[in-house]
Design a protein around this motif. Structure first.
Motif, PDB file in Angstrom:
ATOM      1  N   SER A 134      43.304  27.562  50.524  1.00  0.00           N
ATOM      2  CA  SER A 134      42.546  27.084  49.361  1.00  0.00           C
ATOM      3  C   SER A 134      43.281  27.265  48.043  1.00  0.00           C
ATOM      4  CB  SER A 134      41.205  27.819  49.261  1.00  0.00           C
ATOM      5  OG  SER A 134      40.418  27.540  50.389  1.00  0.00           O
ATOM      6  N   PHE A 135      44.067  28.354  47.939  1.00  0.00           N
ATOM      7  CA  PHE A 135      44.671  28.679  46.644  1.00  0.00           C
ATOM      8  C   PHE A 135      46.200  28.680  46.660  1.00  0.00           C
ATOM      9  CE2 PHE A 135      40.564  30.927  47.102  1.00  0.00           C
ATOM     10  CZ  PHE A 135      39.835  30.184  46.178  1.00  0.00           C
ATOM     11  N   GLY A 136      46.801  28.493  47.822  1.00  0.00           N
ATOM     12  CA  GLY A 136      48.265  28.432  47.907  1.00  0.00           C
ATOM     13  C   GLY A 136      48.879  29.731  48.393  1.00  0.00           C
ATOM     14  N   SER A 137      48.415  30.856  47.839  1.00  0.00           N
ATOM     15  CA  SER A 137      48.931  32.169  48.250  1.00  0.00           C
ATOM     16  C   SER A 137      47.953  33.228  47.755  1.00  0.00           C
ATOM     17  CB  SER A 137      50.308  32.434  47.627  1.00  0.00           C
ATOM     18  OG  SER A 137      50.190  32.565  46.216  1.00  0.00           O
ATOM     19  N   PHE A 138      48.132  34.453  48.241  1.00  0.00           N
ATOM     20  CA  PHE A 138      47.275  35.548  47.780  1.00  0.00           C
ATOM     21  C   PHE A 138      47.502  35.801  46.290  1.00  0.00           C
ATOM     22  CE2 PHE A 138      46.558  40.239  47.236  1.00  0.00           C
ATOM     23  CZ  PHE A 138      45.172  40.172  47.291  1.00  0.00           C
ATOM     24  N   LYS A 140      48.375  33.626  44.009  1.00  0.00           N
ATOM     25  CA  LYS A 140      47.697  32.560  43.247  1.00  0.00           C
ATOM     26  C   LYS A 140      46.192  32.798  43.209  1.00  0.00           C
ATOM     27  CE  LYS A 140      50.915  29.305  42.228  1.00  0.00           C
ATOM     28  NZ  LYS A 140      51.829  28.986  43.360  1.00  0.00           N
ATOM     29  N   PHE A 141      45.641  33.265  44.357  1.00  0.00           N
ATOM     30  CA  PHE A 141      44.219  33.615  44.402  1.00  0.00           C
ATOM     31  C   PHE A 141      43.912  34.685  43.354  1.00  0.00           C
ATOM     32  CE2 PHE A 141      41.511  37.127  45.802  1.00  0.00           C
ATOM     33  CZ  PHE A 141      40.262  36.527  45.724  1.00  0.00           C
ATOM     34  N   LYS A 142      44.748  35.735  43.335  1.00  0.00           N
ATOM     35  CA  LYS A 142      44.541  36.838  42.382  1.00  0.00           C
ATOM     36  C   LYS A 142      44.571  36.337  40.933  1.00  0.00           C
ATOM     37  CE  LYS A 142      46.319  41.182  42.551  1.00  0.00           C
ATOM     38  NZ  LYS A 142      47.210  42.320  42.939  1.00  0.00           N
ATOM     39  N   GLU A 143      45.529  35.480  40.657  1.00  0.00           N
ATOM     40  CA  GLU A 143      45.644  34.916  39.302  1.00  0.00           C
ATOM     41  C   GLU A 143      44.387  34.162  38.910  1.00  0.00           C
ATOM     42  OE1 GLU A 143      49.019  32.281  38.696  1.00  0.00           O
ATOM     43  OE2 GLU A 143      50.343  33.871  39.474  1.00  0.00           O
ATOM     44  N   GLN A 144      43.938  33.304  39.830  1.00  0.00           N
ATOM     45  CA  GLN A 144      42.775  32.462  39.519  1.00  0.00           C
ATOM     46  C   GLN A 144      41.496  33.292  39.405  1.00  0.00           C
ATOM     47  OE1 GLN A 144      42.767  28.804  41.898  1.00  0.00           O
ATOM     48  NE2 GLN A 144      40.586  28.502  41.402  1.00  0.00           N
ATOM     49  N   ALA A 149      37.469  36.106  35.837  1.00  0.00           N
ATOM     50  CA  ALA A 149      36.871  37.361  35.344  1.00  0.00           C
ATOM     51  C   ALA A 149      37.147  37.545  33.855  1.00  0.00           C
ATOM     52  CB  ALA A 149      37.414  38.555  36.131  1.00  0.00           C
ATOM     53  N   MET A 150      38.327  37.131  33.412  1.00  0.00           N
ATOM     54  CA  MET A 150      38.719  37.335  32.011  1.00  0.00           C
ATOM     55  C   MET A 150      38.084  36.311  31.075  1.00  0.00           C
ATOM     56  SD  MET A 150      40.437  40.027  31.929  1.00  0.00           S
ATOM     57  CE  MET A 150      40.854  39.902  30.188  1.00  0.00           C
ATOM     58  N   THR A 151      37.805  35.109  31.573  1.00  0.00           N
ATOM     59  CA  THR A 151      37.296  34.062  30.695  1.00  0.00           C
ATOM     60  C   THR A 151      35.766  33.980  30.690  1.00  0.00           C
ATOM     61  OG1 THR A 151      37.613  32.439  32.443  1.00  0.00           O
ATOM     62  CG2 THR A 151      39.376  32.647  30.820  1.00  0.00           C
ATOM     63  N   ARG A 152      35.104  34.792  31.492  1.00  0.00           N
ATOM     64  CA  ARG A 152      33.642  34.873  31.408  1.00  0.00           C
ATOM     65  C   ARG A 152      33.309  35.563  30.092  1.00  0.00           C
ATOM     66  NH1 ARG A 152      29.353  32.634  31.293  1.00  0.00           N
ATOM     67  NH2 ARG A 152      30.132  31.536  33.126  1.00  0.00           N
ATOM     68  N   ASN A 209      41.069  43.479  31.293  1.00  0.00           N
ATOM     69  CA  ASN A 209      42.187  43.091  32.169  1.00  0.00           C
ATOM     70  C   ASN A 209      42.674  44.251  33.029  1.00  0.00           C
ATOM     71  OD1 ASN A 209      43.103  44.288  29.726  1.00  0.00           O
ATOM     72  ND2 ASN A 209      45.165  43.476  30.047  1.00  0.00           N
ATOM     73  N   GLU A 210      42.665  45.475  32.477  1.00  0.00           N
ATOM     74  CA  GLU A 210      43.115  46.642  33.251  1.00  0.00           C
ATOM     75  C   GLU A 210      42.098  47.010  34.329  1.00  0.00           C
ATOM     76  OE1 GLU A 210      44.332  49.912  30.786  1.00  0.00           O
ATOM     77  OE2 GLU A 210      45.686  48.645  29.600  1.00  0.00           O
ATOM     78  N   TYR A 211      40.820  46.877  33.987  1.00  0.00           N
ATOM     79  CA  TYR A 211      39.743  47.112  34.974  1.00  0.00           C
ATOM     80  C   TYR A 211      39.874  46.129  36.137  1.00  0.00           C
ATOM     81  CZ  TYR A 211      34.953  46.118  36.744  1.00  0.00           C
ATOM     82  OH  TYR A 211      33.850  45.839  37.525  1.00  0.00           O
ATOM     83  N   VAL A 212      40.051  44.863  35.831  1.00  0.00           N
ATOM     84  CA  VAL A 212      40.137  43.841  36.886  1.00  0.00           C
ATOM     85  C   VAL A 212      41.367  44.095  37.763  1.00  0.00           C
ATOM     86  CG1 VAL A 212      40.397  41.373  37.363  1.00  0.00           C
ATOM     87  CG2 VAL A 212      38.867  42.126  35.521  1.00  0.00           C
TER      88      VAL A 212
END
Ligand code: MN
Length: 229
Positions: A134-138, A140-144, A149-152, A209-212
């Motif tokens: 679905s996302f290309g790689s783990f 890429k998943f983490k990034e997305q 989480a950051m843009t909420r 960002n550090e929490y996530v």
């Protein structure tokens, strides 16, 4: 599963006592009640990602309040739904109190379960295949997921869901979740992170960002895989 059994027993006990009180004045069906699951680990078990004091306040105060408030609303408003899923499928018809607190009750039970001590790392097996597909790689998943989480803006949750066989990442405001009919982002939750400030502010202050980033070390991928089926 132990947690489910305990929760089921708790449900019937609570429902019995609520009903016993209600039958004093009128006959009514047993009111469904939300149950707070026992925390599946000690309050300090997720350190250093989540500190013990944050976990204590989050579980014992915030989550406990959502549970109490939704159960109060169920009684006060004579809500007759008999399953959590019915609350979310009909969220648009609920009062703000019932909607916010039913979401808060369910979302946190889910959140405790998708974390564990010494978790994290990349997932394995079928789940790994699904994420890579679905996302290309783990990575890429983490990034997305981190991006969601950051843009909420403000308080809410970021989610990994499955929707008609496809994995998707998104977020919801407040205590909404992707099972709610009112949600712009829909699906069956597989993984979720609470990005309310109460989830991280004591340890991380404004550094969401550090929490996530640290939270990725306590993901319970076995639980996520079970939900993928
Ligand atoms: Mn929370």
């Amino acid at each position: 599963m132990k947690v489910t059994l305990a929760a089921t027993v708790g449900t019937s006990l609570l429902a019995e006592s609520a009903c016993a009180a209600a039958t004093q004045t009128q006959s009514r069906s047993h009111a469904f009640q939300f149950i707070q699951i026992p925390l599946p680990y000690a309050k300090e078990a997720l350190e250093p990602s989540i500190d013990a004091m944050t976990m204590d306040i989050h579980y014992s105060k915030h989550h406990a309040a959502y549970i109490k408030n939704v159960n109060d609303a169920i009684v006060a408003e004579n809500i007759s739904y008999q399953a959590e899923a019915d609350f979310f499928a009909n969220a648009s018809k609920l009062s703000a109190k019932a909607r916010n607190n039913s979401g808060g009750a369910w979302n946190h039970n889910f959140f405790w379960m998708v974390m564990k001590p010494n978790g994290g790392g990349p997932p394995a097996g079928k789940l790994s295949d699904a994420i890579n597909g679905s996302f290309g790689s783990f990575e890429k998943f983490k990034e997305q997921f981190t991006q969601a989480a950051m843009t909420r803006f403000g308080s809410g949750w970021a989610w990994l869901v499955i929707d008609t066989g496809k994995l998707k990442i998104g977020s919801t405001p407040n205590q909404d979740n992707p099972m709610m009919d009112v949600s712009d982002f829909k699906g069956t939750p597989l993984l979720g992170i609470d990005v309310w400030e109460h989830a991280y502010y004591l340890k991380y202050q404004n550094k969401r960002n550090e929490y996530v980033a640290s939270w990725f070390n306590v993901i319970n991928w076995d639980e996520v895989a079970k939900r993928l089926g």
